[in-house]
Enzyme design. Structure first.
Site, PDB file in Angstrom:
ATOM      1  N   THR A  46      71.498   8.429  60.971  1.00 32.85           N
ATOM      2  CA  THR A  46      72.173   8.668  62.242  1.00 32.85           C
ATOM      3  C   THR A  46      71.080   8.782  63.307  1.00 32.85           C
ATOM      4  OG1 THR A  46      72.086  11.024  61.750  1.00 32.85           O
ATOM      5  CG2 THR A  46      74.159   9.912  61.322  1.00 32.85           C
ATOM      6  N   ARG A  91      75.097   9.849  69.515  1.00 34.95           N
ATOM      7  CA  ARG A  91      75.882   9.862  68.291  1.00 34.95           C
ATOM      8  C   ARG A  91      76.065   8.438  67.806  1.00 34.95           C
ATOM      9  NH1 ARG A  91      77.833  14.504  67.263  1.00 34.95           N
ATOM     10  NH2 ARG A  91      78.610  14.440  65.172  1.00 34.95           N
ATOM     11  N   TYR A 147      80.448  -5.963  77.171  1.00 37.45           N
ATOM     12  CA  TYR A 147      80.775  -6.624  75.901  1.00 37.45           C
ATOM     13  C   TYR A 147      79.672  -7.575  75.498  1.00 37.45           C
ATOM     14  CZ  TYR A 147      84.825  -5.322  73.341  1.00 37.45           C
ATOM     15  OH  TYR A 147      85.655  -4.645  72.500  1.00 37.45           O
ATOM     16  N   ASP A 184      69.478   7.687  52.492  1.00 40.45           N
ATOM     17  CA  ASP A 184      70.253   8.086  53.671  1.00 40.45           C
ATOM     18  C   ASP A 184      69.511   9.284  54.270  1.00 40.45           C
ATOM     19  OD1 ASP A 184      72.000   9.229  55.463  1.00 40.45           O
ATOM     20  OD2 ASP A 184      73.770   9.006  54.180  1.00 40.45           O
ATOM     21  N   LYS A 190      71.924  14.307  65.278  1.00 41.43           N
ATOM     22  CA  LYS A 190      71.292  15.317  64.407  1.00 41.43           C
ATOM     23  C   LYS A 190      69.854  15.560  64.877  1.00 41.43           C
ATOM     24  CE  LYS A 190      74.432  14.008  60.736  1.00 41.43           C
ATOM     25  NZ  LYS A 190      74.733  13.832  59.338  1.00 41.43           N
ATOM     26  N   GLU A 223      79.304  -8.987  71.882  1.00 42.39           N
ATOM     27  CA  GLU A 223      79.439  -9.236  70.433  1.00 42.39           C
ATOM     28  C   GLU A 223      78.342 -10.187  69.969  1.00 42.39           C
ATOM     29  OE1 GLU A 223      83.359 -10.546  69.431  1.00 42.39           O
ATOM     30  OE2 GLU A 223      84.195  -8.531  69.584  1.00 42.39           O
TER      31      GLU A 223
HETATM   32  C1  LIG Z   1      75.784  13.090  58.946  1.00 40.32           C
HETATM   33  C2  LIG Z   1      75.566  12.256  57.764  1.00 40.32           C
HETATM   34  C3  LIG Z   1      76.161  10.991  57.657  1.00 40.32           C
HETATM   35  C4  LIG Z   1      77.238  10.447  58.549  1.00 40.32           C
HETATM   36  O1  LIG Z   1      77.159  10.526  59.847  1.00 40.32           O
HETATM   37  P1  LIG Z   1      78.419  10.483  60.829  1.00 40.32           P
HETATM   38  O2  LIG Z   1      77.736  10.051  62.082  1.00 40.32           O
HETATM   39  O3  LIG Z   1      78.984  11.849  60.860  1.00 40.32           O
HETATM   40  O4  LIG Z   1      79.366   9.454  60.353  1.00 40.32           O
HETATM   41  C5  LIG Z   1      75.841  10.234  56.549  1.00 40.32           C
HETATM   42  N1  LIG Z   1      75.004  10.679  55.616  1.00 40.32           N
HETATM   43  C6  LIG Z   1      74.437  11.899  55.676  1.00 40.32           C
HETATM   44  C7  LIG Z   1      73.522  12.348  54.586  1.00 40.32           C
HETATM   45  C8  LIG Z   1      74.710  12.732  56.745  1.00 40.32           C
HETATM   46  O5  LIG Z   1      74.158  13.942  56.774  1.00 40.32           O
END
Ligand SMILES: *Cc1c(COP(=O)(O)O)cnc(C)c1O
Length: 432
Positions: free
Chosen positions: A226, A235, A54, A200, A229, A56
């Site tokens: 993220t 993750r 923990y 994003d 991916k 925070e």
């Molecule tokens: C995968 C993705 C997310 C979100 O990711 P999670 O980890 O699944 O919540 C946000 N924006 C885009 C463009 C994505 O491809």
């Protein structure tokens, strides 16, 4: 090598299911555009005892004692991300991509504010203002998307909408856009209407690292991502931002704070409690891997493979949304075919090619069946496949689709050929 010996002893049910998934992924072509393979090293950090911890708060400003070492872990993750993306400020605590995006809303907007983003059927993410997501319920989406006629952004149209609607923030990012995104063009529009520009890059971060996709960091107030991916980390999510707020108005309740501080506060204590230190450790490991030339070559090869696959499929007479790709993904366009995207994805999966059905620009079918299948090359590239292998993959896809009404007879053969083919490659995190 026997993996997970303790789990095997204590919980055979879960152990067996993990084995089965691992076997499945080792004998099929994983072409889900949002997936790749994390290394043993990343998995070991994520599976460490840090899960108990923990902490925070942020490094050197925790609400718990005993954080000497985890502070160093989080700082390493931050420093490596700064180096990787040349960003002024990094927050590595978001639990995943969606919570990272949620933090951006909390840092910049008030409930009800207008946000420009792409609807899910146009290739946007749920968190860009889609109606069933918090972002579309608590905020107002001003939709934009690729032009249905050619699958590309029409910047004049987007500028017109932005000037009429004057959104407070513009999202630029997609889950199914096969072309490069020119952040500078979006930045020009955002500047004209004094909106925040947020990229994003969840789907394309490795391409940016490899220098084969435009870099949003110089043009955007904030960039979210993220770490799973194609980045091949755990993750989780992270946020890159400028330190200063260029619109330091009295608009936001916390506007006396700079942008970096607002992001940090939005993540913790705004939305989350304790950070996942085991995952942050895994992120640090993934960032270190991503700083290597080997990773850059992986990013470059992802695009080469996607282009090769696209051309091979076009040569066989198949249509692609937007005519092809210059990223990691392509979308087969079945608007003129008798079968749907769902039927195609199903037939491909039965034959050992795992992908997802997807809307195409100008789709006349419903989102539940669609006219497209999205294919990505990150996982195959992580296995070490190059252009030659993409020819074989295109052959299999072609065989499945040409025989879609009679797939039963072909499925087992193709499935076996693919399993044999996969066995010739290493798979990070499964068989290195
Ligand atoms: C995968 C993705 C997310 C979100 O990711 P999670 O980890 O699944 O919540 C946000 N924006 C885009 C463009 C994505 O491809």
């Amino acid at each position: 090598m026997e993996r997970y010996p303790n789990l095997k002893n204590s919980d055979l049910e879960i152990y067996n299911l993990i084995q089965k998934e691992s076997e499945y992924e080792s004998t099929t072509l994983k072409m889900i555009a949002s997936e790749s393979y994390a290394s043993y090293s990343v998995l070991e950090a994520c599976g460490s005892m840090l899960t108990d911890k923990y902490a925070e708060g942020y490094p050197n400003a925790r609400y718990y004692e005993g954080n000497e070492f985890v502070d160093q872990i989080e700082n390493l993750a931050i420093e490596r991300a700064k180096l990787l993306f040349k960003s002024e400020h990094v927050n590595v605590q978001p639990y995943s991509g969606s919570p990272a995006n949620q933090a951006v809303y909390r840092a910049l907007l008030k409930t009800g504010d207008k946000v420009m983003g792409m609807p899910v059927p146009s290739g946007g993410h749920l968190t860009h203002g889609w109606k069933v997501n918090f972002s579309g319920i608590d905020y107002t989406q001003i939709p934009y998307g690729p032009d249905p006629s050619n699958g590309r952004f029409d910047m004049d149209e987007i500028r017109k909408t932005a000037k009429i609607e004057r959104p407070r923030m513009i999202w630029v990012g997609a889950t199914a856009y096969p072309h490069k995104i020119e952040y500078k063009d979006f930045a020009d529009i955002a500047n004209e209407i004094e909106a925040y520009l947020v990229a994003d890059i969840a789907h394309i971060n490795a391409l940016i690292i490899a220098g084969v996709h435009p870099d949003p960091v110089p043009y955007c107030d904030i960039v979210t991502s993220t770490s799973h991916k194609m980045l091949r980390g755990p993750r989780a999510g992270f946020i890159l931002s400028k330190i200063e707020d260029r619109y330091q108005s009295n608009y936001h309740s916390d506007s006396k704070l700079n942008l970096a501080k607002r992001i940090d506060r939005a993540v913790f204590p705004g939305l989350q409690g304790g950070p996942h230190l085991h995952i942050i450790a895994g992120m640090a490991v993934a960032f270190k891997e991503a700083l290597t030339d080997e990773f850059k070559n992986y990013g470059i090869q992802i695009v080469k493979n996607a282009k090769k696959l696209a051309n091979a499929l076009l040569d066989k007479g198949w249509q692609l949304a937007g005519g092809g790709t210059d990223t990691h993904l392509l979308i087969l366009d079945f608007r003129k075919e008798q079968f749907t995207g769902k039927e195609a994805a199903d037939a491909l999966a039965k034959s050992g090619i795992i992908a997802n059905f997807n809307m195409v620009p100008g789709d006349h079918r419903s989102p539940f069946v669609t006219s497209g299948v999205r294919l990505g090359t990150p996982s195959l590239t992580a296995m070490g496949m190059k252009e030659n292998e993409m020819e074989r993959v295109a052959d299999w896809i072609d065989r499945v689709l040409k025989n879609i009404n009679n797939i039963g007879a072909h499925t087992t053969n193709i499935r076996n050929e693919i399993a044999e083919f996969c066995s010739q490659f290493k798979i990070p995190g499964i068989r290195e």
